[in-house]
Scaffold this motif. Structure first.
Motif, PDB file in Angstrom:
ATOM      1  N   PRO A   1       9.399  -0.291   1.523  1.00  6.64           N
ATOM      2  CA  PRO A   1       9.118  -1.560   2.204  1.00  6.64           C
ATOM      3  C   PRO A   1       7.599  -1.793   2.145  1.00  6.64           C
ATOM      4  O   PRO A   1       6.846  -0.884   2.458  1.00  6.64           O
ATOM      5  CB  PRO A   1       9.545  -1.294   3.651  1.00  6.64           C
ATOM      6  N   TYR A   2       7.175  -2.984   1.730  1.00  6.05           N
ATOM      7  CA  TYR A   2       5.714  -3.185   1.631  1.00  6.05           C
ATOM      8  C   TYR A   2       5.228  -4.548   2.116  1.00  6.05           C
ATOM      9  O   TYR A   2       4.096  -4.946   1.850  1.00  6.05           O
ATOM     10  CB  TYR A   2       5.213  -2.909   0.220  1.00  6.05           C
ATOM     11  N   ILE A   3       6.091  -5.275   2.793  1.00 10.56           N
ATOM     12  CA  ILE A   3       5.655  -6.583   3.303  1.00 10.56           C
ATOM     13  C   ILE A   3       4.938  -6.358   4.649  1.00 10.56           C
ATOM     14  O   ILE A   3       5.478  -5.680   5.525  1.00 10.56           O
ATOM     15  CB  ILE A   3       6.867  -7.512   3.530  1.00 10.56           C
ATOM     16  N   PRO A   4       3.731  -6.910   4.815  1.00  6.65           N
ATOM     17  CA  PRO A   4       3.078  -6.795   6.123  1.00  6.65           C
ATOM     18  C   PRO A   4       3.972  -7.406   7.212  1.00  6.65           C
ATOM     19  O   PRO A   4       4.539  -8.490   7.007  1.00  6.65           O
ATOM     20  CB  PRO A   4       1.786  -7.602   5.955  1.00  6.65           C
ATOM     21  N   SER A   5       4.106  -6.699   8.352  1.00  3.74           N
ATOM     22  CA  SER A   5       5.066  -7.126   9.403  1.00  3.74           C
ATOM     23  C   SER A   5       4.972  -8.611   9.720  1.00  3.74           C
ATOM     24  O   SER A   5       5.981  -9.306   9.831  1.00  3.74           O
ATOM     25  CB  SER A   5       4.825  -6.341  10.689  1.00  3.74           C
TER      26      SER A   5
ATOM     27  N   GLU B   1      18.451 -10.124   4.440  1.00  2.00           N
ATOM     28  CA  GLU B   1      18.164  -8.822   3.846  1.00  2.00           C
ATOM     29  C   GLU B   1      17.588  -7.928   4.947  1.00  2.00           C
ATOM     30  O   GLU B   1      17.000  -8.430   5.905  1.00  2.00           O
ATOM     31  CB  GLU B   1      17.195  -8.955   2.670  1.00  2.00           C
ATOM     32  N   PRO B   2      17.755  -6.604   4.855  1.00  2.00           N
ATOM     33  CA  PRO B   2      17.374  -5.754   5.979  1.00  2.00           C
ATOM     34  C   PRO B   2      15.858  -5.628   6.146  1.00  2.00           C
ATOM     35  O   PRO B   2      15.158  -5.286   5.194  1.00  2.00           O
ATOM     36  CB  PRO B   2      17.987  -4.398   5.616  1.00  2.00           C
ATOM     37  N   ALA B   3      15.374  -5.891   7.365  1.00  2.00           N
ATOM     38  CA  ALA B   3      13.948  -5.780   7.658  1.00  2.00           C
ATOM     39  C   ALA B   3      13.476  -4.350   7.364  1.00  2.00           C
ATOM     40  O   ALA B   3      12.346  -4.131   6.916  1.00  2.00           O
ATOM     41  CB  ALA B   3      13.676  -6.142   9.113  1.00  2.00           C
TER      42      ALA B   3
ATOM     43  N   GLY C   1       6.580  -3.082   5.889  1.00  2.00           N
ATOM     44  CA  GLY C   1       5.699  -1.960   5.555  1.00  2.00           C
ATOM     45  C   GLY C   1       4.602  -1.742   6.585  1.00  2.00           C
ATOM     46  O   GLY C   1       3.549  -1.185   6.262  1.00  2.00           O
ATOM     47  N   GLY C   2       4.817  -2.230   7.805  1.00  2.00           N
ATOM     48  CA  GLY C   2       3.808  -2.048   8.860  1.00  2.00           C
ATOM     49  C   GLY C   2       2.750  -3.130   8.816  1.00  2.00           C
ATOM     50  O   GLY C   2       2.841  -4.083   8.028  1.00  2.00           O
ATOM     51  N   GLU C   3       1.726  -2.977   9.647  1.00  2.00           N
ATOM     52  CA  GLU C   3       0.753  -4.036   9.856  1.00  2.00           C
ATOM     53  C   GLU C   3       0.178  -4.610   8.555  1.00  2.00           C
ATOM     54  O   GLU C   3       0.168  -5.812   8.348  1.00  2.00           O
ATOM     55  CB  GLU C   3      -0.371  -3.509  10.747  1.00  2.00           C
ATOM     56  N   ASP C   4      -0.283  -3.754   7.663  1.00  2.00           N
ATOM     57  CA  ASP C   4      -0.837  -4.279   6.410  1.00  2.00           C
ATOM     58  C   ASP C   4       0.098  -4.039   5.224  1.00  2.00           C
ATOM     59  O   ASP C   4      -0.277  -4.266   4.074  1.00  2.00           O
ATOM     60  CB  ASP C   4      -2.223  -3.664   6.133  1.00  2.00           C
ATOM     61  N   GLY C   5       1.310  -3.577   5.504  1.00  2.00           N
ATOM     62  CA  GLY C   5       2.302  -3.377   4.441  1.00  2.00           C
ATOM     63  C   GLY C   5       2.143  -2.058   3.702  1.00  2.00           C
ATOM     64  O   GLY C   5       2.927  -1.740   2.806  1.00  2.00           O
ATOM     65  N   LEU C   6       1.110  -1.275   4.069  1.00  2.00           N
ATOM     66  CA  LEU C   6       0.771  -0.098   3.254  1.00  2.00           C
ATOM     67  C   LEU C   6       1.224   1.231   3.868  1.00  2.00           C
ATOM     68  O   LEU C   6       0.932   2.294   3.321  1.00  2.00           O
ATOM     69  CB  LEU C   6      -0.754  -0.047   3.027  1.00  2.00           C
ATOM     70  N   ASP C   7       1.961   1.157   4.987  1.00  2.00           N
ATOM     71  CA  ASP C   7       2.349   2.388   5.701  1.00  2.00           C
ATOM     72  C   ASP C   7       3.001   3.439   4.796  1.00  2.00           C
ATOM     73  O   ASP C   7       2.674   4.619   4.871  1.00  2.00           O
ATOM     74  CB  ASP C   7       3.348   2.065   6.830  1.00  2.00           C
ATOM     75  N   PHE C   8       3.942   2.995   3.963  1.00  2.00           N
ATOM     76  CA  PHE C   8       4.696   3.980   3.175  1.00  2.00           C
ATOM     77  C   PHE C   8       3.849   4.632   2.097  1.00  2.00           C
ATOM     78  O   PHE C   8       4.038   5.803   1.780  1.00  2.00           O
ATOM     79  CB  PHE C   8       5.963   3.345   2.591  1.00  2.00           C
ATOM     80  N   TYR C   9       2.898   3.889   1.543  1.00  2.00           N
ATOM     81  CA  TYR C   9       2.013   4.498   0.533  1.00  2.00           C
ATOM     82  C   TYR C   9       1.135   5.553   1.204  1.00  2.00           C
ATOM     83  O   TYR C   9       0.904   6.624   0.656  1.00  2.00           O
ATOM     84  CB  TYR C   9       1.158   3.429  -0.163  1.00  2.00           C
TER      85      TYR C   9
END
Ligand code: GLN
Length: 298
Positions: free
Chosen positions: A205-209, A223-225, A230-238
């Protein structure tokens, strides 16, 4: 009720879908018409004056109503195509995107270059399984592990492995990133330390919340959130993946292929370089936008 011709029913559907804001109303109306048992694109011109059978008309009406509610076309027909292969999709997974084929093709290219007899590949955050299953299909000697945190997504990925006849090559693990466990209770982390993967693919998941609300209704509402946020800036998983790799001495796999958002290239590059990657290259999708980070650890 007066019987309507194929053409009348079709034109009415196009008008309604257009009014509902569906981007390619005519395309979708034709797909739904064929799905309902009406003529396909090729036969439409020949049959447009014919009357649609009662069953097909009822089915078409029901599905047009669903599409008006912006339910994705692929969820209505139940099938999305990826790398030329059919994948079942539901509200529990992201619809496979054409952009992600760039990642799958790059994976095939790299595996071809390495010329391994029996490559071992991990598809992390597999969703419908489209990446791992298509790699299994095109690399018949490969052994692929698919993992996801969502039990419903993993169940669908299993179904898709059956649908694409690759069950012998794939195994599944349920849980959060490297903590995911196979049915025998072995975690991905344990599998890695026993034997590193040759390649790890991941479309996290990489879309900023905050941007989720602005996405098209098909994605935002159907589609499932869990697969997008991907968290505040979308980068949490990286960041989490990079932190894991710092801990894992053998780096778990020589190469990672990660899907990224089109504005995340330089941030993702920095995250993995800081974590000790030897090289991070940003690859573009068919629209010329940054889409894949290729991370080499040595
Ligand atoms: N590319 C997807 C979208 O535009 C997002 C995929 C993801 O978060 N992994 O909705």
């Amino acid at each position: 009720m007066t019987e309507k011709t194929v053409r009348e029913v079709f034109e009415d559907a196009v008008r309604r879908l257009d009014a509902a804001g569906v981007p390619d109303a005519a395309w979708d109306a034709q797909e739904l018409l064929t799905w309902a048992g009406g003529p396909d694109r090729t036969h439409f011109p020949l049959l447009k004056a014919a009357v649609l059978s009662e069953g097909a008309a009822a089915r078409f009406e029901e599905d047009v109503c669903r599409r008006e509610r912006r339910i994705p076309l692929q969820q209505i027909t139940g099938t999305a195509w990826f790398m030329g292969l059919p994948f079942s999709v539901t509200e529990d997974v992201l619809c496979p995107r054409a952009d992600t084929e760039v990642l799958a093709e790059l994976a095939l290219k790299r595996m071809g270059e390495k010329g391994l007899a029996e490559p071992r590949i991990l598809d992390l955050c597999c969703g419908s399984g489209c990446i791992g299953i298509s790699l299994a299909r095109f690399l018949p000697e490969a052994e692929i592990v698919l993992s996801d945190i969502s039990p419903k997504a993993l169940a669908l990925a299993k179904k898709n492995a059956e649908r694409n006849a690759v069950t012998k090559q794939v195994s599944f693990a349920l849980g959060d990133l490297l903590e995911a466990e196979t049915e025998d209770g072995i975690t991905i982390r344990e599998q890695m330390s026993a034997r590193p993967f040759d390649l790890i693919c991941c479309n996290p998941p990489y879309i900023p919340s905050e941007e989720i609300n602005g996405l098209m209704p098909e994605v935002r509402d159907h589609e499932p959130a869990l697969a997008l946020d991907g968290g505040e800036d979308g980068l949490d998983f990286y960041r989490r993946l990079a932190a894991e790799m710092k801990k894992t001495e053998d780096r778990a796999a020589p190469t990672f292929l990660l899907e990224i958002g089109c504005e995340q290239g330089s941030a993702v590059k920095e995250i993995f370089e800081t974590a000790g990657a030897a090289r991070v290259m940003i690859r573009k999708d068919l629209a010329g936008l940054d889409r894949v980070a290729e991370v080499d650890w040595s």
